[in-house]
Design an enzyme around this catalytic site. Structure first.
Site, short mmCIF file in Angstrom:
data_model
loop_
_atom_site.label_atom_id
_atom_site.label_comp_id
_atom_site.label_asym_id
_atom_site.label_seq_id
_atom_site.Cartn_x
_atom_site.Cartn_y
_atom_site.Cartn_z
N CYS A 84 0.65 -1.54 -0.11
CA CYS A 84 -0.01 0.09 0.22
C CYS A 84 1.53 0.80 -0.09
O CYS A 84 1.60 1.50 -1.18
CB CYS A 84 -0.99 -0.17 0.95
SG CYS A 84 -2.18 1.15 1.04
N HIS A 186 -4.09 -4.15 -0.87
CA HIS A 186 -4.03 -4.94 0.49
C HIS A 186 -3.59 -7.19 0.74
O HIS A 186 -4.64 -7.36 1.25
CB HIS A 186 -4.39 -4.79 2.30
CG HIS A 186 -4.25 -3.24 2.51
ND1 HIS A 186 -3.05 -2.93 3.29
CD2 HIS A 186 -4.24 -2.39 1.16
CE1 HIS A 186 -3.68 -1.66 3.80
NE2 HIS A 186 -4.51 -1.39 2.46
N GLU A 188 -2.89 -8.77 2.77
CA GLU A 188 -3.12 -9.63 4.91
C GLU A 188 -4.59 -9.35 4.43
O GLU A 188 -5.27 -9.57 5.31
CB GLU A 188 -2.48 -8.44 5.55
CG GLU A 188 -3.21 -7.25 6.27
CD GLU A 188 -2.42 -5.91 4.65
OE1 GLU A 188 -2.75 -5.18 5.31
OE2 GLU A 188 -1.64 -6.13 4.33
#
Length: 206
Positions: A84, A186, A188
């Site tokens: 990001c 992202h 995650e």
């Protein structure tokens, strides 16, 4: 001895969710702002959430940290992943709240996403396709990932654009060169797709 992944802690990221995702795929993680730890890491991950300016200032506020990253990645060849704003910081500059210098590892600048169509919302938020270019390399795969950003990386060199996504027009989803990879999305928050990407990053031998 197990490889160590340095996850850079500079007060500008969803650090714990990135750490948890890395540990889920088997990484030995050092959450650190210590230049000496960074210099000896096998891999480096730079997260980032918020404005380019705040993140760049936070990174530079830690004495010796940027120099240690440059030494380990640019000179030492350690695999690097920016996530990001951590990816955006690879640029020469960011144009959010004025002009702020980036790391200058990937040529280009970070600009506001232009809202050319009222139906296209900014920020670009939610799941979207990751479409690979010819320069994607082994870590990236086609799929859907979770994005959340109002600014985008306008990369100067097409050979350093690794993936694109479409949000009212093409936006860079990933940049790459040599041992450096940056993803706008992202991992995650991208469930199985993101975890598989992180697992491939841990296996990457550029």
């Amino acid at each position: 001895m197990a490889e160590r992944t340095a996850l850079i802690d500079y007060g500008a990221g969803n650090l714990h969710s990135v750490e948890n995702a890395l540990r889920t795929v088997g990484a030995s993680v050092d959450v650190t702002a210590d230049p000496d730890t960074v210099r000896t890491a096998d891999r480096i991950v730079l997260p980032g959430v918020g404005s380019f300016r705040a993140c760049a200032q936070g990174l530079r506020a830690i004495p010796g940290l940027v120099e240690a990253m440059e030494e380990r990645v640019e000179v030492g060849g350690a695999p690097f992943l920016g996530v990001c704003v951590g990816m955006q910081l690879l640029a020469d500059r960011g144009l959010e709240h004025g002009t702020t210098p980036g790391l200058g590892w990937i040529a280009g600048e970070v600009r506001a996403i232009e809202q050319t169509d009222p139906a296209i919302k900014v920020p670009h938020m939610g799941w979207n396709d990751v479409a690979l270019t010819a320069h994607a390399g082994p870590v990236l795969k086609e799929g859907e990932a979770y994005f959340l950003h109002s600014f985008h990386f306008a990369a100067e060199n097409p050979a350093q654009i690794a993936a694109m996504t479409d949000h009212g027009g093409g936006l860079v989803a990933a940049v790459a060169r040599d041992n450096v990879l940056g993803v706008q999305f992202h991992p995650e928050k991208s469930q199985a797709y993101g975890l598989a990407l992180l697992a491939r990053f841990l296996e990457w031998r550029p």
